[in-house]
Design a protein around this motif. Sequence first.
Motif, short mmCIF file in Angstrom:
data_model
loop_
_atom_site.label_atom_id
_atom_site.label_comp_id
_atom_site.label_asym_id
_atom_site.label_seq_id
_atom_site.Cartn_x
_atom_site.Cartn_y
_atom_site.Cartn_z
N THR A 145 -3.24 1.95 32.02
CA THR A 145 -4.39 2.49 31.66
C THR A 145 -4.54 3.81 32.07
N THR A 146 -3.49 4.61 32.26
CA THR A 146 -3.27 5.87 32.75
C THR A 146 -2.55 6.50 31.61
N MET A 147 -3.17 7.71 31.16
CA MET A 147 -2.70 8.37 30.16
C MET A 147 -1.33 9.14 30.68
N THR A 148 -0.18 8.80 29.82
CA THR A 148 1.02 9.84 30.08
C THR A 148 1.00 11.26 29.53
N ARG A 149 1.55 11.98 30.52
CA ARG A 149 1.33 13.18 30.39
C ARG A 149 2.76 14.15 30.42
N ARG A 150 3.85 13.63 30.27
CA ARG A 150 5.05 14.46 30.28
C ARG A 150 6.12 13.90 29.08
N HIS A 151 6.95 14.70 28.77
CA HIS A 151 8.09 14.43 28.11
C HIS A 151 8.95 13.56 28.79
N GLY A 152 8.72 12.63 29.27
CA GLY A 152 9.65 11.78 29.86
C GLY A 152 9.33 11.63 31.37
N HIS A 153 9.63 10.44 31.93
CA HIS A 153 9.16 10.12 33.34
C HIS A 153 10.33 10.90 34.31
N PRO A 154 10.02 11.51 35.26
CA PRO A 154 10.95 12.60 36.07
C PRO A 154 12.01 11.50 36.70
N ALA A 155 11.64 10.28 37.03
CA ALA A 155 12.75 9.30 37.65
C ALA A 155 13.86 9.07 36.54
N LEU A 156 13.45 8.78 35.37
CA LEU A 156 14.20 8.46 34.15
C LEU A 156 15.01 9.71 33.77
N LYS A 157 14.27 10.79 33.94
CA LYS A 157 15.33 12.14 33.49
C LYS A 157 16.15 12.49 34.40
N ALA A 158 16.10 12.14 35.66
CA ALA A 158 16.72 12.37 36.79
C ALA A 158 18.16 11.53 36.75
N ALA A 159 17.81 10.14 36.62
CA ALA A 159 18.81 9.27 36.29
C ALA A 159 19.60 9.47 34.91
N LEU A 160 18.98 10.26 34.03
CA LEU A 160 20.03 10.36 32.78
C LEU A 160 20.61 11.58 33.09
N ALA A 161 20.18 12.58 33.93
CA ALA A 161 21.00 13.71 34.15
C ALA A 161 22.30 13.45 34.99
N ALA A 171 23.65 18.98 33.28
CA ALA A 171 22.30 19.23 32.54
C ALA A 171 21.43 18.86 33.67
N SER A 172 19.99 19.49 33.92
CA SER A 172 19.12 19.11 34.81
C SER A 172 17.92 18.21 34.15
N ALA A 173 17.41 17.53 34.93
CA ALA A 173 16.30 16.65 34.60
C ALA A 173 15.41 17.41 33.52
N ASP A 174 15.23 18.74 33.78
CA ASP A 174 14.13 19.28 32.88
C ASP A 174 14.75 19.79 31.59
N ASP A 175 15.93 19.53 31.18
CA ASP A 175 16.57 19.72 30.22
C ASP A 175 16.45 18.54 29.21
N ILE A 176 15.84 17.59 29.76
CA ILE A 176 15.95 16.30 28.96
C ILE A 176 14.86 15.84 28.28
N LEU A 177 14.67 15.39 27.37
CA LEU A 177 13.32 14.86 26.69
C LEU A 177 13.57 13.36 26.52
N TRP A 337 17.16 9.63 24.18
CA TRP A 337 17.04 10.80 24.83
C TRP A 337 17.74 11.93 24.22
N ILE A 338 17.26 13.18 24.63
CA ILE A 338 17.93 14.26 23.79
C ILE A 338 18.16 15.66 24.76
N LEU A 339 19.06 16.15 24.42
CA LEU A 339 19.30 17.55 25.27
C LEU A 339 19.33 18.59 24.28
N PRO A 340 18.20 19.25 23.89
CA PRO A 340 18.16 20.01 22.87
C PRO A 340 18.61 21.41 23.00
#
Length: 484
Positions: A145-161, A171-177, A337-340
């Motif tokens: 019931t909490t609104m999501t506010r970001r282009h991907g959860h930081p933990a997932l983006k870190a794991a994907l990096a 790539a850094s987590a910030d590069d990922i969507l 996911w995408i690295l744009p």
Amino acid sequence: MSLLYRQIADHYLIALRDGTLAADTRLPSVRRLMRDHDVSLSTALQVCRHLEDLGWLQARPRSGYFVQRPRRASLPPVSEAPPAPPQPADYVGIHERLSSILARGQARPTPVNLALAVGPPELYPAAALSRSMQQVLRRQPLLLTTMTRRHGHPALKAALARRALDRGIHASADDILVTFGCTQAMNLALRAVAEPGDTVAVESPSFYGMLQILEGMGLRALEIPTSPRTGLSVDALAFALQRDAEEADPARSRIRAVMCMPTLHNPLGCVMPDAEKERLVRLCEAHDVALIEDDTYADMGSPGTQFRAAKSWCRSGHVIYCHSLNKNLAPGLRLGWILPGRWQARVDMLKYAQTRFSEDLSQMAAAEFLASPGWERHLNQMRETLKRQRERYVDGVARHFPEGTRLNPPEGGMLLWIELPEGVSGDAMFDAALEAGIKIAPGSMFSNAPRFDRFIRLACGWPYTPQVDAAMRWLGERVRSMMA
Ligand SMILES: Cc1ncc(COP(=O)(O)O)c(C=O)c1O
């Protein structure tokens, strides 16, 4: 121990493949294997059974294991397209044909589905993911019931990096969507770099879902000859880009992007050599054209193989990397996911404008699993299973289909691209198979032009059961009757 039996089996595979151990000769006895390699009885037996599974040995009662040539070794490779300059770009107009094929496929029950490019639910870590979800909700009871506010959860983006490193990508987590599957990643990539009427160079054949996206956006496709062994012809692409750059009429559409599956192509199953991947990247950079890399099947090579992504050679940001977690981790989560690259800000904006943000629960469960030792275990098991299945399906084709059938055993993944004998139509096979309760993908789905009508694609992600074997026999007989 399991690695040891593979090492010993590989030693004999070399001798089997080069004919040093010829057909009908006897493999050294199990006792001899134990002595020569200093291994236990169970390891020696594992070696023999593994070679038997691969089709190279036949157990004869009370006589031991004898060499045979696997039937699949008798299948000739798929024909290479003759070298030819690409045809002029054309608006993609495939949706009626595709919609009709998809609708016909859904209209009747098909107990044997050989068209699904995804594994069965049991191939994936369902229990671990469910456990993670429950734990996440216990830890964060207000998550849903909490609104999501970001282009991907930081933990997932870190794991994907970290996973991107396996492909040679820094790539850094910030590069990922995070996206809704690879489909949304490809949509975003194309929207970021092209406008209606523009031209996109694509492989021929190509994944039909991508052709649908091009059609949906009013883009033209320039089909580039693609080898069933080595993938996209970089020479043909270079020729097309050069011709495009020399075009005198600026009103004529320019090539804005190249869409490519360099690793475990759908439907061909081939991998571009590293040198060609690098050439492709350099070529796109030199022409200032985006290279949209679809790396969906890259985790599905044979055990022990590691493929470098084309993106790993790119320093300029021209490569947009698209990947999916729907084939390798969980088809039900719809995560991609995408690295744009240099189009990061535009892709960010487009994702926000189209769908806002992806929900957190599935991302957190996926993140936990990807960061755990369970991921490597799952990956190894999935690769072993798919390899075994590919071999069994290829054997099935070799046993049941008539002479004149061609196939390249793929280097990974779950797809077989089959060239049918002269005079047999993939579309006619599709319709006939449906009547018999078998779903296959006709080659005509994979090109805007009628180039692949003599092909079918069979998926091999599901276990090779007696029911599948019966379906293969039926398909083979049908091909035979169509030849007649
Ligand atoms: C090559 C390729 N790219 C992309 C997709 C779509 O991926 P997703 O299910 O993650 O949207 C598929 C699905 O079959 C595919 O084969």
